[in-house]
Design a protein around this motif. Structure first.
Motif: not given
Length: 267
Positions: A128, A131, A247-248, A251
């Motif tokens: 996290f 990111i 980034r996706t 996540k």
């Protein structure tokens, strides 16, 4: 007995289809899904509770050999496998994979999920953070990579997983692009699974009262069911990993780690 075996095979076909997508998408071998699922399915197929954990771990690792191998091949075709990174990690992950199978015979199995879940949750926090914060940390030298690989291989073999849930965050933490981290982790996971599976087969050969159709601790009906579909669906996950932005992917991976870590700790 035959009816329960056929039922288990059918359930593992469905399990494998999910595992394949997750393997291709996140670079994991699927053990984080396979082990808990087999711990629920195997007793319903009349597998003794005394050996169900060992069979779940061994069968999971055996399925990862083919699932991660298929995922790695698909990522290789997409240019997502970095052999320079793998060269430093492989000696450690192979030795760690073998060591984990031996340690699993010594440690009470009820302690393993708690230990691993803490590690997984720590990695989720790191993912996290990464990111928003780009890592500038460089990959360590050959010795550092080998030591890290040994830790990853040992913990992964103990938990019956291919190590992607450890390898991907480790590579990402050292600034490796997410797609490269996922593709490279798939190949490392194959190495871990091969070495760990060999250890579990070796230990299982001397055990009495194994279920029919077993090779050591590896239970073939579950293995064949899982890999029959997982090897087909890894290409779907690899395609999604190629299309989705970094980034996706981070996540999705971090949320996956939180869910699995929480389930293992409280379950």
């Amino acid at each position: 007995m035959l009816e329960s075996t056929v039922w288990l095979f059918g359930m593992c076909l469905m399990l494998g289809s999910i595992v394949g997508v997750m393997a291709g998408l996140l670079g994991i071998g699927g053990g984080l899904l396979v082990v808990p699922a087999l711990l629920w399915l195997l007793p319903k197929a009349n597998v003794s509770s005394d050996i169900v954990m060992q069979i779940a771990l061994a069968t999971s690792l055996a399925s990862i050999v083919l699932t991660s191998g298929s995922s790695a091949f698909n990522h290789f075709k997409l240019g997502n496998v970095d052999f320079y990174l793998i060269k430093g990690l492989v000696p450690g992950v192979v030795l760690g994979g073998i060591s984990g199978s031996f340690i699993a015979e010594l440690i009470p199995s009820e302690y393993l999920p708690k230990i691993f879940s803490v590690i997984v949750l720590m990695l989720a926090v790191q993912m996290f953070i990464s990111i928003k914060v780009k890592s500038t940390r460089q990959m360590p030298g050959l010795l550092g990579c080998s030591i890290s690989g040994g830790i990853i291989g040992t913990v992964s073999s103990l938990a019956g997983i291919g190590g992607g849930s450890l390898t991907v965050p480790y590579l990402s933490m050292h600034g490796v692009e997410m797609r490269k981290a996922i593709g490279s982790a798939s190949l490392c996971g194959t190495m871990i699974a091969i070495s760990g599976m060999i250890g579990f087969v070796f230990h299982g050969l001397s055990v009495e009262h194994l279920p029919e159709f077993s090779v050591g601790y590896v239970y073939l009906p579950a293995l064949i069911g899982i890999v029959s579909t997982s090897m087909l669906t890894t290409r779907v996950g690899a395609f999604l990993a190629f299309k989705l932005p970094t980034r996706t992917l981070k996540k999705v991976f971090a949320l996956f780690l939180v869910l699995v870590g929480s389930k293992m700790f409280f379950g």
